[in-house]
Design an enzyme around this catalytic site. Structure first.
Site, mmCIF file in Angstrom:
data_model
loop_
_atom_site.group_PDB
_atom_site.id
_atom_site.type_symbol
_atom_site.label_atom_id
_atom_site.label_comp_id
_atom_site.label_asym_id
_atom_site.label_seq_id
_atom_site.Cartn_x
_atom_site.Cartn_y
_atom_site.Cartn_z
ATOM 1 N N PHE A 265 0.853 -1.187 0.000
ATOM 2 C CA PHE A 265 0.000 0.000 0.000
ATOM 3 C C PHE A 265 0.897 1.249 0.000
ATOM 4 O O PHE A 265 1.865 1.304 0.760
ATOM 5 C CB PHE A 265 -0.919 -0.011 1.230
ATOM 6 C CG PHE A 265 -1.965 1.056 1.197
ATOM 7 C CD1 PHE A 265 -3.091 0.923 0.401
ATOM 8 C CD2 PHE A 265 -1.815 2.213 1.949
ATOM 9 C CE1 PHE A 265 -4.057 1.918 0.357
ATOM 10 C CE2 PHE A 265 -2.779 3.212 1.910
ATOM 11 C CZ PHE A 265 -3.905 3.066 1.115
ATOM 12 N N ASP B 287 0.966 -4.770 8.854
ATOM 13 C CA ASP B 287 -0.146 -3.842 8.669
ATOM 14 C C ASP B 287 -1.419 -4.684 8.525
ATOM 15 O O ASP B 287 -1.537 -5.489 7.595
ATOM 16 C CB ASP B 287 0.094 -2.992 7.408
ATOM 17 C CG ASP B 287 -0.953 -1.894 7.237
ATOM 18 O OD1 ASP B 287 -2.088 -2.081 7.700
ATOM 19 O OD2 ASP B 287 -0.622 -0.856 6.629
ATOM 20 N N TYR C 212 -11.243 2.444 10.191
ATOM 21 C CA TYR C 212 -12.434 2.814 9.402
ATOM 22 C C TYR C 212 -12.817 1.824 8.326
ATOM 23 O O TYR C 212 -13.744 2.049 7.580
ATOM 24 C CB TYR C 212 -12.258 4.206 8.790
ATOM 25 C CG TYR C 212 -10.986 4.432 8.000
ATOM 26 C CD1 TYR C 212 -10.852 3.942 6.716
ATOM 27 C CD2 TYR C 212 -9.919 5.145 8.551
ATOM 28 C CE1 TYR C 212 -9.687 4.143 5.995
ATOM 29 C CE2 TYR C 212 -8.744 5.341 7.837
ATOM 30 C CZ TYR C 212 -8.633 4.837 6.564
ATOM 31 O OH TYR C 212 -7.480 5.022 5.855
ATOM 32 N N LYS C 213 -12.086 0.703 8.225
ATOM 33 C CA LYS C 213 -12.430 -0.306 7.204
ATOM 34 C C LYS C 213 -13.401 -1.309 7.826
ATOM 35 O O LYS C 213 -14.532 -0.958 8.127
ATOM 36 C CB LYS C 213 -11.150 -0.911 6.644
ATOM 37 C CG LYS C 213 -10.393 0.134 5.815
ATOM 38 C CD LYS C 213 -9.025 -0.315 5.361
ATOM 39 C CE LYS C 213 -8.399 0.783 4.507
ATOM 40 N NZ LYS C 213 -6.953 0.667 4.409
ATOM 41 N N ARG D 35 -12.442 -3.192 -7.482
ATOM 42 C CA ARG D 35 -12.276 -3.896 -6.209
ATOM 43 C C ARG D 35 -13.613 -3.973 -5.467
ATOM 44 O O ARG D 35 -14.327 -2.975 -5.359
ATOM 45 C CB ARG D 35 -11.227 -3.157 -5.368
ATOM 46 C CG ARG D 35 -10.745 -3.933 -4.170
ATOM 47 C CD ARG D 35 -9.666 -3.171 -3.431
ATOM 48 N NE ARG D 35 -10.181 -1.920 -2.879
ATOM 49 C CZ ARG D 35 -9.588 -1.243 -1.895
ATOM 50 N NH1 ARG D 35 -8.452 -1.675 -1.392
ATOM 51 N NH2 ARG D 35 -10.098 -0.123 -1.449
HETATM 52 C C1 LIG Z 1 -6.190 1.804 4.286
HETATM 53 C C2 LIG Z 1 -4.760 1.497 4.541
HETATM 54 C C3 LIG Z 1 -3.955 2.399 5.224
HETATM 55 C C4 LIG Z 1 -4.514 3.721 5.642
HETATM 56 O O1 LIG Z 1 -3.624 4.585 6.243
HETATM 57 P P1 LIG Z 1 -4.162 5.996 6.762
HETATM 58 O O2 LIG Z 1 -3.068 6.535 7.562
HETATM 59 O O3 LIG Z 1 -5.427 5.734 7.537
HETATM 60 O O4 LIG Z 1 -4.503 6.819 5.571
HETATM 61 C C5 LIG Z 1 -2.638 2.022 5.491
HETATM 62 N N1 LIG Z 1 -2.164 0.829 5.069
HETATM 63 C C6 LIG Z 1 -2.936 -0.053 4.383
HETATM 64 C C7 LIG Z 1 -2.374 -1.356 3.949
HETATM 65 C C8 LIG Z 1 -4.251 0.265 4.082
HETATM 66 O O5 LIG Z 1 -5.011 -0.582 3.405
#
Ligand SMILES: *Cc1c(COP(=O)(O)O)cnc(C)c1O
Length: 408
Positions: free
Chosen positions: A124, A194, A219-220, A367
């Site tokens: 990511f 992560d 938030y997911k 997705r």
């Molecule tokens: C959604 C996501 C993030 C989000 O990071 P933010 O700091 O909340 O923007 C980080 N890593 C992964 C793998 C994600 O899917």
């Protein structure tokens, strides 16, 4: 598989009753809970109460009388129950990006003499960007990103920490956490996971895998609300020794002693930076409380079954229109599915206009996420029916659907 077959699966779904906990808009099939989970009804009620009563009436006394100051550890302790951690190993703090920075720097602080951070290409973006920024700040420290297939062999005696996302944000491929952690430990390296696409989705077992460090998103699948605070995990054996580069007052051993000199808390609190975001924590806690009522093994099993049904129906009905599967069906997987099509962006927009909400990830990925708490098997059947119709009629082929918005 007919729609009646899907309804028969819904009739025996042990998680079916959770759908009533949400108030999703009529006519919408929400396949994007992996990007922004919807609010539980209890989260909205809680936000109203925290706003009007706790903030509005109790004012600053709420830090004590309404438990605000304990919220990061309290909610972190609850999240621990979803990811195979002990309550004292998890706290809520900051964003996932900031937590990655803190724990990657912390891992380096535990590994004197080692100067490589190892990650995978295509991770990511924020993960790679944060690690690039950290390496630029620390003379001698280098970020090495290699292809996932080459990663285990790239762990050598100079690697301080391996930083990986358990479930890949596009392909949904899922690392074998226990095996990769063991391979890293055999070379003296730590692993920072992560869990953004894991928590609330798959039955991650941090301590069962010997994990060192982890971060994840609120938030997911945890349905904590837009920009919800994130969480982080530090295995008990690393607490006390690990150093946070963001030594804010909330990580001090005695924040309200107002000392000039920083003295870190000996436990997970050392990873809290500043004042916790109480409104965000309130919504997140409601989402986590709901999630805790569902057995994580059942959640994972249902999500994979929904994803499998989607893959099967999409392959059967949509392949002739140039839609390909980008998620390896035989691999360990998380709960979303990536399809590819050169006009993916326009197709996703056309689907949204018909009430099927997914998202687009450049350059060509459509997705779809399969949140087990509010989706039914009939939803999946209906979504593929609409996808088929959008493709068969080329309803996506308009200027309006091709015009890119700021957020895809
Ligand atoms: C959604 C996501 C993030 C989000 O990071 P933010 O700091 O909340 O923007 C980080 N890593 C992964 C793998 C994600 O899917």
């Amino acid at each position: 598989m007919t729609r009646d077959d899907a309804l028969a699966l819904d009739a025996v779904d042990p998680l079916a009753q959770f759908r009533d906990a949400f108030d999703l808009p009529k006519g919408v099939i929400y396949l994007d809970g992996n990007s922004l989970g919807p609010p539980a009804k209890t989260a909205l009620a809680r936000l109203a109460d925290v706003g009007a009563r706790e903030w509005g009436q109790d004012l600053i006394r709420s830090w004590n009388v309404n438990g605000w100051i304990d919220a990061p550890l309290r909610v972190g302790g609850k999240i621990a129950g979803l990811i195979g951690a002990q309550p004292n190993e998890v706290t809520v703090a900051d964003s996932t990006s900031v937590n990655l920075f803190k724990l990657a720097a912390g891992a380096l602080s535990l590994q004197p003499g080692r100067a490589t951070i190892l990650s995978e290409t295509g991770n990511f973006p924020t993960d790679l960007y944060v690690l690039q920024g950290l390496a630029a700040l620390l003379p001698g420290v280098e970020l090495k990103a290699v292809d996932a297939d080459d990663l285990p062999a790239a762990i050598d005696e100079d690697v301080a920490v391996v930083v990986l996302t358990e479930v890949h944000y596009k392909s949904a491929r899922r690392w074998d956490m226990a095996a990769l952690t063991a391979a890293a430990h055999a070379k003296g390296a730590l692993v920072l996971w992560d869990l953004s696409h894991s928590a609330g989705a798959v039955a991650t077992d941090l301590n069962g895998s010997g994990a060192d460090l982890a971060v994840g998103c609120g938030y997911k699948y945890l349905n904590g609300g837009p920009g919800a605070p994130a969480f982080l995990f530090v295995a008990e054996r690393h607490q006390g020794a690990i150093r946070s580069p963001l030594s804010g007052w909330m990580g001090h051993a005695e924040p309200f002693a107002f000392d000039d000199a920083y003295r870190p808390a000996a436990d997970i609190r050392a990873q809290i930076t500043g004042t916790p975001p109480i409104l965000g924590l309130a919504a997140l806690e409601a989402g986590v409380d709901l999630q805790l009522q569902a057995d994580p093994a059942l959640v994972e099993a249902k999500g994979l079954a929904l994803a499998d049904l989607f893959i099967e129906l999409a392959a059967e009905r949509c392949a002739e229109f140039g839609v390909a599967l980008a998620s390896d069906r035989s691999a360990r997987r998380g709960l979303h599915v990536a399809l590819t099509h050169p006009e993916g962006y326009a197709i996703v927009q056309a689907l949204m206009a018909r009430g099927v909400v997914g998202d687009f990830r450049a350059p060509d990925v459509l997705r779809f996420g399969f949140s087990p708490l509010f989706l039914s098997f009939a939803d999946i059947w209906d979504a593929v029916e609409i996808l088929h119709d959008v493709l068969a009629t080329a309803a996506w082929d308009t200027e309006a659907f091709r015009a890119r918005a700021a957020v895809t």
